[in-house]
Design an enzyme around this catalytic site. Structure first.
Site, short mmCIF file in Angstrom:
data_model
loop_
_atom_site.label_atom_id
_atom_site.label_comp_id
_atom_site.label_asym_id
_atom_site.label_seq_id
_atom_site.Cartn_x
_atom_site.Cartn_y
_atom_site.Cartn_z
N LYS A 169 39.63 40.19 53.58
CA LYS A 169 38.74 41.12 52.88
C LYS A 169 37.32 40.57 52.89
O LYS A 169 37.10 39.34 52.88
CB LYS A 169 39.25 41.27 51.44
CG LYS A 169 38.49 42.25 50.55
CD LYS A 169 39.15 42.26 49.18
CE LYS A 169 38.52 43.26 48.22
NZ LYS A 169 39.23 43.27 46.91
N SER A 183 40.48 47.82 45.94
CA SER A 183 39.32 47.64 46.78
C SER A 183 39.61 46.91 48.09
O SER A 183 38.74 46.83 48.97
CB SER A 183 38.23 46.88 46.01
OG SER A 183 38.67 45.58 45.65
N SER A 200 43.63 45.67 42.99
CA SER A 200 43.04 45.88 44.31
C SER A 200 43.88 45.44 45.49
O SER A 200 43.52 45.70 46.63
CB SER A 200 41.67 45.19 44.37
OG SER A 200 40.74 45.88 43.55
#
Length: 412
Positions: free
Chosen positions: A43, A120, A144
């Site tokens: 990420k 996210s 997330s």
């Protein structure tokens, strides 16, 4: 990191919009180990020496120098033999669970292309679900990792808070921040877990506990699918029980959510408020509204919420037994359609989901979501939750349960 250590100079083939283009980075494994032969993605919150971390926002990337060191979690995976092949798209500064980014777009959910991927850690989940990488790491503060894993039909885990160092990870809300990961295969999930956590286990499970108030928050169709999965898990337990996760049914979970919201918002503004005030970055509507609200949380309100949060953590530690495996929905239903109004996704649906997701964060507990079925063709996840430190035990359950993930769509 030297130039010679880069094994891929461009992002991998990416039909789903999962990978960052402006700050792509790839690094070969630094040793042979238990993850040799596996590829992974990170990420856009993890530092890699010599590369810029974007935190899901072009202005952040432009105002921060390349990292001097590589995040410890990334280094552990490279040392275990895995190859890093790219950096993945995140929601803006991670303040969303939708997977929609005003600046970089919405990665395509490979398992339900008409629906959002969840965030996210959206790009990380999509890269795994699409078969581009074997596993990926993200972060989970409020959900997330768990949300996009559920939406994209993957295994995903939020580990016990504090077990994986956050050195080299963009700071968000430290009371809740964790490094999590995704996989299509529960054995890969477990191998990654051993590399990040070690092989420590907590003695397995002897009783299955169904969180009734959590299931009451579900859509009816989702509850039906999840109940079938619970029955499958329950067949391996002689002792079973049903109980509310919170103290007062749905009202208790709503109260917990408010406590979580205040603590999280205050910590986020403490971490990021000065930069936001100085740079005045442009945010999507939902993200911008949450940052504006976070700026209004006072120190006294936050301190009172922290005290309530610690009381909740103590309560969960007391109520969840050493041998208890708690089962609950990961989200209230499948991913919303991409055509759903952003205001609806970011308010009503977010609140319903966060009422389920906040318990693990408040309790600092490990939670793993299993891909157990579909509703209207879209994946839904069932979560298993346990006491702190029982992360590997949860992954053992996932490996034994045998819930299958369909093969990734063929990439053309």
């Amino acid at each position: 990191m030297t130039e010679s250590s880069l094994t891929y100079f461009r992002p991998p083939a990416d039909p789903y919009g999962a990978f960052c283009q402006e700050n792509h980075v790839a690094v070969a494994a630094t040793a042979r180990g238990p993850l040799s032969g596996l590829s992974f993605a990170i990420k856009d919150v993890f530092d890699v020496a010599g590369s810029g971390t974007g935190f899901g926002h072009p202005r952040w990337l432009a105002t921060h120098a390349p990292a001097a060191e590589t995040a410890q979690a990334v280094s552990r995976l490279l040392a275990a033999g895995a190859d890093l092949v790219g950096r993945t798209v995140s929601d803006e500064l991670c303040y969303s669970i939708a997977g929609e980014n005003l600046h970089y777009g919405t990665p395509t959910n490979p398992r339900a292309k008409d629906r959002i991927p969840g965030g996210s850690s959206s790009g990380s989940a999509v890269a795994v679900a699409g078969g581009v990488v074997d596993f990926a790491i993200g972060t989970d503060c409020g959900g997330s990792v768990r949300v996009p894993a559920s939406y994209c039909g993957l295994y995903g885990i939020r580990p016990t808070h504090g077990r994986i160092p956050l050195h080299g990870v963009a700071r968000f809300a430290p009371r809740f921040d964790t490094v999590g990961w995704f996989a299509r295969d529960p054995e890969v999930l477990r191998r990654v877990g051993a590399a990040l956590l070690g092989e420590t286990r907590g003695g397995g499970f002897t009783r299955l506990v169904i969180a009734e108030d959590a299931f009451a928050r579900c859509d009816e169709a989702t509850r039906t699918v999840l109940e079938g999965a619970v029955a499958r898990l329950a067949s391996g337990f002689a002792a079973r029980a049903s109980a509310d996760l919170g103290p007062d049914g749905l009202d208790g979970l709503d109260a917990w959510l408010e406590t979580f919201r205040v603590i999280q918002a205050h910590e986020i503004w403490t971490s990021l408020g000065a930069w936001i005030a100085a740079e005045k970055p442009v945010f999507g509507a939902g993200v911008g509204q949450r940052f504006a609200a976070a700026a209004q949380v006072g120190a006294g309100e936050a301190e009172a919420a922290r005290a309530r949060g610690e009381a909740i953590a103590d309560e969960l530690a007391a109520r969840i037994g050493v041998g208890d495996l708690v089962v609950m929905p990961t989200t209230p239903g499948p991913a919303p359609l991409r055509t759903t109004a952003s205001s609806e996704v970011e308010t009503d649906y977010r609140r319903r989901a966060m009422g389920l997701l906040c318990a693990a964060g408040l309790g600092r507990l490990p939670q793993l979501t299993l891909p157990v079925g579909t509703v209207d063709g879209a994946p839904v996840g069932l979560s298993i939750l346990a006491r702190r430190g029982k992360d590997m035990d949860l992954m053992d359950v996932a490996a034994r349960a045998g819930f299958g993930v369909p093969a990734p769509p063929e990439r053309k």
